[in-house]
Design a protein around this motif. Structure first.
Motif, PDB file in Angstrom:
ATOM      1  N   ILE A  61       5.077  -2.386 -12.685  1.00 37.78           N
ATOM      2  CA  ILE A  61       5.117  -1.850 -11.315  1.00 37.78           C
ATOM      3  C   ILE A  61       4.490  -2.849 -10.353  1.00 37.78           C
ATOM      4  CG2 ILE A  61       4.084  -0.094  -9.799  1.00 37.78           C
ATOM      5  CD1 ILE A  61       4.576   1.928 -12.004  1.00 37.78           C
ATOM      6  N   ALA A  62       3.325  -3.423 -10.771  1.00 37.53           N
ATOM      7  CA  ALA A  62       2.630  -4.367  -9.903  1.00 37.53           C
ATOM      8  C   ALA A  62       3.521  -5.569  -9.598  1.00 37.53           C
ATOM      9  CB  ALA A  62       1.343  -4.830 -10.586  1.00 37.53           C
ATOM     10  N   ALA A  63       4.161  -6.121 -10.646  1.00 34.86           N
ATOM     11  CA  ALA A  63       4.986  -7.313 -10.448  1.00 34.86           C
ATOM     12  C   ALA A  63       6.159  -7.017  -9.526  1.00 34.86           C
ATOM     13  CB  ALA A  63       5.477  -7.840 -11.791  1.00 34.86           C
ATOM     14  N   THR A  64       6.828  -5.894  -9.799  1.00 39.06           N
ATOM     15  CA  THR A  64       7.979  -5.531  -8.971  1.00 39.06           C
ATOM     16  C   THR A  64       7.557  -5.316  -7.519  1.00 39.06           C
ATOM     17  OG1 THR A  64       8.652  -4.318 -10.911  1.00 39.06           O
ATOM     18  CG2 THR A  64      10.028  -4.060  -8.961  1.00 39.06           C
ATOM     19  N   ALA A  65       6.449  -4.598  -7.359  1.00 36.76           N
ATOM     20  CA  ALA A  65       5.991  -4.291  -6.005  1.00 36.76           C
ATOM     21  C   ALA A  65       5.673  -5.569  -5.236  1.00 36.76           C
ATOM     22  CB  ALA A  65       4.758  -3.389  -6.072  1.00 36.76           C
ATOM     23  N   LEU A  66       4.962  -6.507  -5.907  1.00 40.35           N
ATOM     24  CA  LEU A  66       4.599  -7.756  -5.242  1.00 40.35           C
ATOM     25  C   LEU A  66       5.850  -8.523  -4.822  1.00 40.35           C
ATOM     26  CD1 LEU A  66       1.604  -8.820  -7.506  1.00 40.35           C
ATOM     27  CD2 LEU A  66       1.502  -8.504  -5.027  1.00 40.35           C
ATOM     28  N   ARG A  67       6.809  -8.642  -5.747  1.00 38.71           N
ATOM     29  CA  ARG A  67       8.015  -9.409  -5.425  1.00 38.71           C
ATOM     30  C   ARG A  67       8.796  -8.736  -4.296  1.00 38.71           C
ATOM     31  NH1 ARG A  67       8.669 -10.018 -11.313  1.00 38.71           N
ATOM     32  NH2 ARG A  67       7.577 -11.957 -11.787  1.00 38.71           N
ATOM     33  N   ARG A  68       8.901  -7.400  -4.413  1.00 41.84           N
ATOM     34  CA  ARG A  68       9.708  -6.699  -3.427  1.00 41.84           C
ATOM     35  C   ARG A  68       9.070  -6.776  -2.036  1.00 41.84           C
ATOM     36  NH1 ARG A  68      10.743  -1.067  -5.387  1.00 41.84           N
ATOM     37  NH2 ARG A  68      12.006  -2.090  -6.963  1.00 41.84           N
ATOM     38  N   ALA A  69       7.748  -6.586  -1.988  1.00 44.08           N
ATOM     39  CA  ALA A  69       7.059  -6.585  -0.683  1.00 44.08           C
ATOM     40  C   ALA A  69       7.186  -7.954  -0.009  1.00 44.08           C
ATOM     41  CB  ALA A  69       5.591  -6.224  -0.885  1.00 44.08           C
ATOM     42  N   ILE A  70       7.034  -9.014  -0.795  1.00 47.02           N
ATOM     43  CA  ILE A  70       7.113 -10.348  -0.197  1.00 47.02           C
ATOM     44  C   ILE A  70       8.535 -10.655   0.261  1.00 47.02           C
ATOM     45  CG2 ILE A  70       6.930 -12.825  -0.746  1.00 47.02           C
ATOM     46  CD1 ILE A  70       4.429 -11.955  -2.455  1.00 47.02           C
ATOM     47  N   ALA A  71       9.510 -10.238  -0.578  1.00 46.80           N
ATOM     48  CA  ALA A  71      10.910 -10.466  -0.190  1.00 46.80           C
ATOM     49  C   ALA A  71      11.255  -9.669   1.060  1.00 46.80           C
ATOM     50  CB  ALA A  71      11.833 -10.098  -1.343  1.00 46.80           C
ATOM     51  N   ARG A 130       0.824  -1.207   0.000  1.00 45.48           N
ATOM     52  CA  ARG A 130       0.000   0.000   0.000  1.00 45.48           C
ATOM     53  C   ARG A 130       0.858   1.257   0.000  1.00 45.48           C
ATOM     54  NH1 ARG A 130      -3.874  -3.086   4.064  1.00 45.48           N
ATOM     55  NH2 ARG A 130      -5.178  -4.080   2.496  1.00 45.48           N
ATOM     56  N   ALA A 131       2.100   1.107   0.460  1.00 47.02           N
ATOM     57  CA  ALA A 131       2.991   2.265   0.486  1.00 47.02           C
ATOM     58  C   ALA A 131       3.702   2.462  -0.851  1.00 47.02           C
ATOM     59  CB  ALA A 131       4.021   2.089   1.606  1.00 47.02           C
ATOM     60  N   THR A 132       3.549   1.487  -1.758  1.00 48.83           N
ATOM     61  CA  THR A 132       4.266   1.594  -3.035  1.00 48.83           C
ATOM     62  C   THR A 132       3.501   2.502  -3.992  1.00 48.83           C
ATOM     63  OG1 THR A 132       4.907  -0.695  -2.718  1.00 48.83           O
ATOM     64  CG2 THR A 132       5.323   0.267  -4.895  1.00 48.83           C
ATOM     65  N   PRO A 133       4.181   3.525  -4.557  1.00 52.91           N
ATOM     66  CA  PRO A 133       3.493   4.376  -5.535  1.00 52.91           C
ATOM     67  C   PRO A 133       3.096   3.546  -6.753  1.00 52.91           C
ATOM     68  CG  PRO A 133       5.664   5.252  -4.965  1.00 52.91           C
ATOM     69  CD  PRO A 133       5.585   3.882  -4.373  1.00 52.91           C
ATOM     70  N   GLY A 134       1.910   3.784  -7.285  1.00 47.42           N
ATOM     71  CA  GLY A 134       1.454   3.049  -8.461  1.00 47.42           C
ATOM     72  C   GLY A 134       0.556   1.882  -8.109  1.00 47.42           C
ATOM     73  N   ILE A 135       0.543   1.499  -6.822  1.00 44.54           N
ATOM     74  CA  ILE A 135      -0.370   0.435  -6.395  1.00 44.54           C
ATOM     75  C   ILE A 135      -1.631   1.110  -5.872  1.00 44.54           C
ATOM     76  CG2 ILE A 135      -0.737  -1.479  -4.781  1.00 44.54           C
ATOM     77  CD1 ILE A 135       1.338  -2.077  -6.931  1.00 44.54           C
ATOM     78  N   ILE A 136      -2.747   0.851  -6.545  1.00 43.33           N
ATOM     79  CA  ILE A 136      -3.978   1.530  -6.188  1.00 43.33           C
ATOM     80  C   ILE A 136      -4.607   0.888  -4.954  1.00 43.33           C
ATOM     81  CG2 ILE A 136      -6.283   2.181  -7.024  1.00 43.33           C
ATOM     82  CD1 ILE A 136      -5.001   1.922  -9.887  1.00 43.33           C
ATOM     83  N   ASP A 137      -4.566  -0.442  -4.908  1.00 42.64           N
ATOM     84  CA  ASP A 137      -5.194  -1.164  -3.821  1.00 42.64           C
ATOM     85  C   ASP A 137      -4.463  -2.487  -3.633  1.00 42.64           C
ATOM     86  OD1 ASP A 137      -7.186  -0.590  -2.027  1.00 42.64           O
ATOM     87  OD2 ASP A 137      -8.698  -0.373  -3.619  1.00 42.64           O
ATOM     88  N   ALA A 138      -4.522  -3.044  -2.436  1.00 40.12           N
ATOM     89  CA  ALA A 138      -3.879  -4.334  -2.195  1.00 40.12           C
ATOM     90  C   ALA A 138      -4.682  -5.099  -1.164  1.00 40.12           C
ATOM     91  CB  ALA A 138      -2.445  -4.150  -1.717  1.00 40.12           C
ATOM     92  N   ALA A 139      -4.726  -6.421  -1.313  1.00 40.57           N
ATOM     93  CA  ALA A 139      -5.452  -7.258  -0.354  1.00 40.57           C
ATOM     94  C   ALA A 139      -4.868  -8.659  -0.378  1.00 40.57           C
ATOM     95  CB  ALA A 139      -6.936  -7.292  -0.684  1.00 40.57           C
TER      96      ALA A 139
END
Lengths: 899, 122
Positions: A735-745, A576-585
């Motif tokens: 952006i979505a792919a990078t954000a997901l990978r980075r957040a999980i890592a 949710r803190a990543t710019p470009g991510i509108i929503d996350a769940a």
């Protein structure tokens, strides 16, 4: 030189000598000698009688010599006959080859047509051979059965609850063995190099039932299932090779799975596989059912049995009913109103049946295509045979009989057939690759689809048989009846009715082709229509801009609810803190992937209950992210945590089923409870706080959405809780792919890189099966259409070329080009329309086999069938129009002078 | 290679060494097509009648060689207008002749060397 020619001609006209003639020749030769000698002696003054005696004396034993000579003569004669026939055959083959090379276009068209027809058939046969005809991997597979629960008459059987498995295991009398297994994932090895593997846990006798005998060590025995047993494992062949280097002393070694150590007690053979699974398990462990597992109503245990030999249908169903009656008395709380007990189905019936149906339909379709191809080839060859009448006439004049000319045509056909067979084999190989790509690994093992001898032999035989039949039929027809008349006179027919038998043959061919093309196109049309319907289905959740991440093989330490929740919150905060991510769940299950079910009961109403309610567990803001609308009440909020009141949201279908028109909000349901559920520990009472719109998240083709309950992930614990999948909404996929990978890592660097997929791709993958069958039938239909087009074009062109004179005459007499075009087109389109009608009738009848595959269209859908008929009509008209135009441009003067 | 019953020992003159009849026939026919009697007469003339051949033995040899494809035969007419069977050498026959000749020459040379030797050195 002249000498040579004389010899050759003598050889060419040699007649087979009879034995007497041979003997006479030998006698004549020998007598010539003796007489010559005698005359020589007489010329030296010897008296006639003395000369004769002397000549015979010098000659030696006449009878013996004659006998010897005759033996050589006979041998030579035999050899000559064989050689002559062989020579003649080789000459015919060469001649046929040359004559084909002189007509490259003809040869090419025939080869391409045959290759398409035979290649398609070979490819499908190939697949059927591997998938359907291939025996199950079990010995005596006829006796292996699958056991499942029937909830009602329409629901197909699923797996069994552990309790039922145990009860049937203890009470049923029709099985030699009954076992169940569960699939699991684990990491093998020490922490750092731990790699994920998949294995199964089995109850005793599972390996015996499937007939798997360890090649090293032993199977599981009773001691391995004892309460205090030391942990043991049996290795799959692949793990033995990769993890232990095929070490024969592997029995002294141990294997570490998720940190637990197991002693290796056996190794399974490489041939071991499980029919319903696409990969063989790497490791097999004993499965001991715990009391809580036995009490759980979830039908999660794949159960198989080996029938006692000689058990008939009647005996089995009687036994099932008896045991079910006993079960009903023993555990009334575990039996529902519509419960039909346990159903038994033979593996041979269920295994691959969906694919098998598809493949049999395809085989039917390819046979149609094959017939079409043969019809086309016959047509072309026939036309060519008629234009070769002059050549035939010359050969006939030189003494070649009708058989000889038929043989010539057949040999030419065989040439083409052999070339086509080679090409078709190659084509079928490539096609099968395509099939695999299309069908996805889940449907066919690629390993099952390599080229084998049987397919090559079959392809060759089919090609040769087709060539032989076509060659014989066409040559016999082309040289038959008025053969001699045609030889005597003109090679062109004149009247429209003239040579009626040939005209009729061609009309029938055109009709036949149209009928087949129509039937195939109708099937394809219905499937395409279904596919378009599925594409238009709105699942009730957002697809565009949704990206998902799933985590495979989480480490073992996510056993406590806190650990999972902490990880989940960490990832969500990061996202949710990543710019470009509108929503996350976060969600336990992604749409169109796997779903879970649980029993539920309305609190205080044990009659309002269901054995298997779909449940989903999601984080706050999941509905907002996925655009799933909230119909009433409130959404899951971040304050719904383990210590607050347990809540639940229900889908509209669930609310309607259990609460009718009543407002469900504020009511409570018992989650994990079926009917009274006495003494069950994992049951919670959840308050309904909202109603959510129905979504189709099991399959877009779901007839009606099933009732679903939505639980807050933050209130889950125990068995229901595992690492979630994450969904984000973003405009930029990168952006979505990078954000997901980075957040999980960031939340846990030990985790393997998550599997990131766009929701659109998940939706698309869920339709892969439908795409497969549609594309398959569409390709056959297209092939049929092309072949029909070529066939109609060929008939029209030929008929124009045969009637140049007549057309010229008509035009000289004042016919306008338009009427000539109409004439030709009508002549071809009329039989095409007849064929179309027949094909349509056939399609209406045949489309029943497709009923299961149709979605949103009736098998008699007038729009699909009408569109298809229109396409075919247009093709027929265009295919005949082109040669008709050519006819209309005929110059009357030239046409009348020709010939 | 040894033709059966193609040799015979005559009372006078030289008998035929085994295997040589084929060679003689091929060589004779290499001059042109001939009938059997002519072949025999040609051999007699050339050897000045020093070779004795059982005349009949010629014919199994001719037919055997025809069967082997070394010779070809056809019926024709002699100068005197009588019907006779003429033989001629085929391409395969010519190759055979060349091979046999070479072999024969080697054999003859070796035989001559041995038989003319002036005594063995110890």
């Amino acid at each position: 030189m002249k000498d040579d020619e004389r010899w050759t001609i003598r050889r060419a006209f040699r007649l087979p000598s009879s034995r007497e003639r041979m003997r006479a020749e030998v006698d004549e030769e020998l007598e010539f000698h003796i007489r010559g000698r005698m005359e020589e002696l007489m010329s030296q003054g010897v008296a006639r009688d003395d000369a004769d005696r002397e000549a015979r004396r010098r000659f030696g034993d006449f009878g013996r010599i004659e006998h010897e000579v005759e033996q050589y003569t006979r041998k030579a004669e035999r050899r000559r006959t064989v050689r002559d026939r062989l020579d003649a055959f080789v000459r015919d083959v060469r001649y046929a080859g040359r004559s084909l090379l002189r007509q490259p276009v003809f040869s090419l068209v025939v080869i391409v047509t045959l290759t398409l027809g035979i290649g398609a058939t070979a490819a499908i046969f190939h697949a059927i051979d591997r998938v359907v005809l291939r025996p199950l991997p079990y010995p005596d597979a006829e006796r292996i059965v699958y056991l499942g629960t029937r909830w009602d008459k329409t629901t197909p059987i699923g797996a069994l609850p552990a309790g039922r498995f145990q009860f049937w295991h203890d009470n049923s009398r029709v099985f030699d063995g009954l076992a169940t297994y569960r699939w699991f994932e684990a990491r093998v090895g020490e922490n750092d190099d731990a790699k994920p593997i998949e294995g199964i846990r089995v109850t005793p006798s599972y390996l015996d039932i499937v007939g798997a005998r360890p090649i090293v060590g032993r199977g599981f025995g009773a001691r391995d299932y004892a309460p205090e047993a030391s942990p043991v494992a049996i290795l799959g062949h692949s793990l033995w090779m990769s993890g232990f280097g095929g070490d024969p002393r592997v029995l002294d070694r141990t294997i570490r799975l998720d940190g637990n150590v197991y002693s290796v007690v056996g190794v399974l053979p490489a041939s071991f596989e499980i029919a319903e699974l696409t990969t063989s398990p790497s490791v097999v462990l004993p499965l001991v059912l715990s009391p809580s597992q036995l009490a759980d109503g979830g039908a999660n245990y794949t159960t198989i049995g080996r029938l006692r030999s000689g058990m008939g249908e009647a005996q089995i169903s009687r036994d099932m009913a008896t045991v079910f009656e006993r079960f009903r008395r023993a555990f009334p709380e575990h039996v529902e109103k519509d419960d039909l007990g346990v159903a038994v189905m033979k593996y041979t019936q269920i295994f691959g049946s969906e694919l098998a149906t598809q493949l049999w339909i395809s085989l039917g379709a390819t046979l149609f295509v094959f017939l079409l191809a043969c019809a086309n080839v016959s047509n072309i060859v026939f036309a060519r045979a008629l234009t070769r009448q002059r050549e035939f006439a010359v050969r006939a004049a030189l003494g070649a009989g009708r058989w000889r000319i038929v043989r010539q045509v057949v040999i030419e056909m065989m040439w083409l057939g052999i070339i086509s067979a080679a090409l078709a084999t190659a084509a079928s190989f490539l096609t099968v690759r395509g099939l695999v790509a299309l069908a996805h690994a889940a449907l066919l093992h690629e390993s099952q689809l390599h080229l084998d001898g049987r397919v090559v032999v079959l392809t060759t035989l089919v090609a040769l048989a087709a060539s032989l039949v076509i060659g014989l039929v066409v040559a016999t027809a082309a040289t038959g009846a008025d053969f001699t008349r045609r030889l005597a006179g003109s090679t062109r027919t004149t009247g429209f009715g003239g040579s009626t038998s040939h005209g009729a043959t061609r009309s029938v061919l055109v009709g036949f082709q149209s009928a087949i093309a129509m039937a195939l196109l109708a099937g394809a049309g219905l499937l395409i229509s279904s596919f378009l319907h599925v594409l238009r289905v709105d699942g009730g959740f957002r697809r565009a801009g949704i990206y998902t991440a799933t985590i495979a093989h989480p480490p073992r330490d996510y056993t406590t609810a806190q650990a999972v929740h902490r990880f989940e919150q960490h990832v969500l905060d990061e996202l949710r803190a990543t710019p470009g991510i509108i929503d996350a769940a976060a969600t336990a299950t992604l749409p169109l992937r796997r779903g879970w079910n649980l029993p539920t009961t309305v609190e205080g109403r044990s009659d309002l209950t269901e054995g298997a309610t779909e449940w989903r567990a999601v984080s706050p803001f999941y509905f907002r992210t996925m655009d799933i609308s909230l119909v009433a009440g409130r959404d899951i909020s971040p304050s719904d945590i383990g210590t607050s009141t347990p809540i639940v949201l229900v889908s509209q279908a669930y609310a309607k089923r259990f609460f009718g028109n009543e407002n469900p909000i504020g009511k409570r349901i018992l989650v994990g409870c079926y009917k009274g559920c006495p003494g069950k520990q994992q049951v919670t009472s959840n308050e309904i706080v909202g109603v959510v719109a129905d979504i189709r998240d099991q399959s877009l083709e779901q007839k009606a959405p099933r009732g679903t309950i939505w639980l807050p992930r933050n209130q889950l614990s125990g068995d229901l809780l595992s690492l979630p999948a994450f969904v984000v909404r973003a405009n930029d996929p990168a952006i979505a792919a990078t954000a997901l990978r980075r957040a999980i890592a960031a939340a846990d660097p030990r985790l393997a890189t998550p599997d990131v997929a766009a929701m659109n791709d998940i939706v698309s993958a869920s339709m892969s099966w439908r795409r497969f069958s549609t594309v398959l039938l569409l390709s056959f239909a297209t092939l049929a259409l092309v072949l029909t087009c070529v066939g109609i074009y060929g008939v029209a062109s030929y008929s124009v070329s045969q009637r140049v004179r007549e057309i010229g005459l008509r035009m000289a007499l004042g016919a306008v080009p338009r009427s000539v075009v109409a004439l030709v087109v009508r002549q071809v389109v009329t039989p095409a329309v007849c064929g179309l009608v027949v094909g349509l009738a056939g399609a209406l009848w045949l489309s029943r086999v497709l009923t299961n595959q149709l979605f949103g269209v009736s098998p008699h859908d007038p729009i699909s069938l009408g569109a298809v008929a229109a396409v075919l009509m247009v093709v027929a008209i265009v295919a005949s129009y082109v040669p008709a135009r050519r006819a209309a441009r005929v110059d009357p003067a030239t046409a009348l002078q020709s010939e | 290679m040894v033709p059966p019953s193609s040799t015979s020992t005559a009372e006078s003159g030289l008998g035929l060494l085994p295997g040589t009849l084929d060679l003689f026939i091929l060589k004779t026919l290499s001059w042109g097509p001939m009938h059997g009697l002519a072949v025999l007469q040609w051999i007699e003339r050339t050897t000045k009648q020093s070779l004795q051949i059982e005349e009949g033995a010629l014919y199994p040899a001719l037919h055997r060689m025809e069967e082997k494809g070394w010779l070809e035969a056809e019926w024709g007419h002699t100068d005197s207008g009588r019907r006779a069977k003429f033989y001629r050498v085929t391409a395969a026959g010519r190759r055979q002749l060349a091979a046999e000749l070479a072999r024969w020459n080697r054999y003859a040379k070796a035989a001559t060397l041995i038989l003319n030797a002036k005594g063995a050195t110890p």
